[in-house]
Design a protein around this motif. Structure first.
Motif, PDB file in Angstrom:
ATOM      1  N   GLY A  83       0.787  -1.230   0.000  1.00 25.40           N
ATOM      2  CA  GLY A  83       0.000   0.000   0.000  1.00 25.40           C
ATOM      3  C   GLY A  83       0.816   1.275   0.000  1.00 25.40           C
ATOM      4  N   GLY A  84       2.085   1.194  -0.265  1.00 21.88           N
ATOM      5  CA  GLY A  84       2.943   2.375  -0.240  1.00 21.88           C
ATOM      6  C   GLY A  84       3.345   2.835  -1.622  1.00 21.88           C
ATOM      7  N   ILE A  85       2.369   2.975  -2.520  1.00 21.48           N
ATOM      8  CA  ILE A  85       2.705   3.353  -3.900  1.00 21.48           C
ATOM      9  C   ILE A  85       3.297   4.761  -3.954  1.00 21.48           C
ATOM     10  CG2 ILE A  85       0.428   4.238  -4.527  1.00 21.48           C
ATOM     11  CD1 ILE A  85       0.936   2.851  -7.296  1.00 21.48           C
ATOM     12  N   ARG A  86       2.866   5.630  -3.055  1.00 18.84           N
ATOM     13  CA  ARG A  86       3.423   6.986  -3.034  1.00 18.84           C
ATOM     14  C   ARG A  86       4.904   6.935  -2.650  1.00 18.84           C
ATOM     15  NH1 ARG A  86       0.980  12.177  -2.731  1.00 18.84           N
ATOM     16  NH2 ARG A  86       2.448  13.691  -1.915  1.00 18.84           N
ATOM     17  N   MET A  87       5.251   6.139  -1.656  1.00 25.18           N
ATOM     18  CA  MET A  87       6.643   5.991  -1.242  1.00 25.18           C
ATOM     19  C   MET A  87       7.462   5.336  -2.356  1.00 25.18           C
ATOM     20  SD  MET A  87       9.076   6.479   0.826  1.00 25.18           S
ATOM     21  CE  MET A  87       8.287   7.029   2.303  1.00 25.18           C
ATOM     22  N   ARG A  92      -4.866   6.821  -7.897  1.00 27.08           N
ATOM     23  CA  ARG A  92      -5.438   7.997  -8.564  1.00 27.08           C
ATOM     24  C   ARG A  92      -6.884   8.225  -8.144  1.00 27.08           C
ATOM     25  NH1 ARG A  92      -2.940   7.365 -14.645  1.00 27.08           N
ATOM     26  NH2 ARG A  92      -0.937   8.349 -14.170  1.00 27.08           N
ATOM     27  N   ASP A  93      -7.642   7.151  -7.965  1.00 23.55           N
ATOM     28  CA  ASP A  93      -9.035   7.280  -7.522  1.00 23.55           C
ATOM     29  C   ASP A  93      -9.110   7.882  -6.115  1.00 23.55           C
ATOM     30  OD1 ASP A  93      -9.891   6.231  -9.913  1.00 23.55           O
ATOM     31  OD2 ASP A  93     -10.249   4.214  -9.109  1.00 23.55           O
ATOM     32  N   ARG A  94      -8.210   7.420  -5.225  1.00 20.24           N
ATOM     33  CA  ARG A  94      -8.173   7.961  -3.855  1.00 20.24           C
ATOM     34  C   ARG A  94      -7.836   9.437  -3.860  1.00 20.24           C
ATOM     35  NH1 ARG A  94      -5.293   3.036  -1.577  1.00 20.24           N
ATOM     36  NH2 ARG A  94      -3.540   4.058  -2.566  1.00 20.24           N
ATOM     37  N   ILE A  95      -6.904   9.835  -4.708  1.00 23.39           N
ATOM     38  CA  ILE A  95      -6.516  11.246  -4.790  1.00 23.39           C
ATOM     39  C   ILE A  95      -7.673  12.078  -5.326  1.00 23.39           C
ATOM     40  CG2 ILE A  95      -5.033  12.881  -6.002  1.00 23.39           C
ATOM     41  CD1 ILE A  95      -2.806  10.834  -5.810  1.00 23.39           C
ATOM     42  N   ARG A 126       3.037   0.580 -16.492  1.00 22.05           N
ATOM     43  CA  ARG A 126       3.413  -0.690 -17.098  1.00 22.05           C
ATOM     44  C   ARG A 126       3.415  -1.839 -16.087  1.00 22.05           C
ATOM     45  NH1 ARG A 126       8.544   0.372 -18.626  1.00 22.05           N
ATOM     46  NH2 ARG A 126       9.388  -0.777 -16.872  1.00 22.05           N
ATOM     47  N   GLU A 127       3.960  -1.597 -14.892  1.00 26.50           N
ATOM     48  CA  GLU A 127       4.156  -2.680 -13.927  1.00 26.50           C
ATOM     49  C   GLU A 127       3.004  -2.860 -12.937  1.00 26.50           C
ATOM     50  OE1 GLU A 127       6.692  -4.833 -14.012  1.00 26.50           O
ATOM     51  OE2 GLU A 127       7.510  -3.803 -15.755  1.00 26.50           O
ATOM     52  N   PHE A 128       2.357  -1.763 -12.530  1.00 25.13           N
ATOM     53  CA  PHE A 128       1.324  -1.829 -11.501  1.00 25.13           C
ATOM     54  C   PHE A 128       0.112  -0.993 -11.890  1.00 25.13           C
ATOM     55  CE2 PHE A 128       5.516  -2.023  -9.372  1.00 25.13           C
ATOM     56  CZ  PHE A 128       5.450  -3.311  -8.877  1.00 25.13           C
ATOM     57  N   PRO A 129      -0.557  -1.322 -12.981  1.00 23.41           N
ATOM     58  CA  PRO A 129      -1.664  -0.470 -13.443  1.00 23.41           C
ATOM     59  C   PRO A 129      -2.853  -0.430 -12.484  1.00 23.41           C
ATOM     60  CG  PRO A 129      -1.567  -2.484 -14.739  1.00 23.41           C
ATOM     61  CD  PRO A 129      -0.342  -2.461 -13.867  1.00 23.41           C
ATOM     62  N   GLN A 130      -3.196  -1.538 -11.855  1.00 26.71           N
ATOM     63  CA  GLN A 130      -4.344  -1.559 -10.948  1.00 26.71           C
ATOM     64  C   GLN A 130      -4.079  -0.731  -9.698  1.00 26.71           C
ATOM     65  OE1 GLN A 130      -4.770  -5.747 -10.343  1.00 26.71           O
ATOM     66  NE2 GLN A 130      -6.203  -5.983 -12.053  1.00 26.71           N
ATOM     67  N   GLN A 131      -2.908  -0.876  -9.135  1.00 23.72           N
ATOM     68  CA  GLN A 131      -2.569  -0.130  -7.933  1.00 23.72           C
ATOM     69  C   GLN A 131      -2.480   1.366  -8.234  1.00 23.72           C
ATOM     70  OE1 GLN A 131      -1.090  -2.893  -8.954  1.00 23.72           O
ATOM     71  NE2 GLN A 131      -1.095  -4.345  -7.264  1.00 23.72           N
TER      72      GLN A 131
END
Length: 72
Positions: free
Chosen positions: A22-26, A66-69, A56-61
């Motif tokens: 869950g740390g995509i921002r980091m 982006r939806d949360r933002i 390319r690597e993590f489209p769903q995440q």
């Protein structure tokens, strides 16, 4: 001729672990900083590469992030 080397295996594993926890921002910050320092590119180029990698690597995440933002 330019030889594409890609990211080191350790960097790929770190990014994968961060995204899956869950740390995509980091993970984005880590990848952005890596691109800036290793390839010595400007801010815009590093940001573009970061987005392209996650698309390319993590489209769903990335879409969930982006939806949360957008909701905030």
């Amino acid at each position: 001729m330019v030889v594409k080397k890609g990211l080191p295996v350790e960097m790929q594993e770190l990014l994968k672990q961060l995204v899956m926890n869950g740390g995509i921002r980091m993970a984005g910050t880590v990848l952005y900083t890596y691109c800036r320092r290793m390839y010595q590119v400007d801010d815009e180029t590093a940001a573009r590469w970061m987005v392209a990698y996650f698309q390319r690597e993590f489209p769903q995440q990335l879409q969930r992030h982006r939806d949360r933002i957008a909701k905030a």
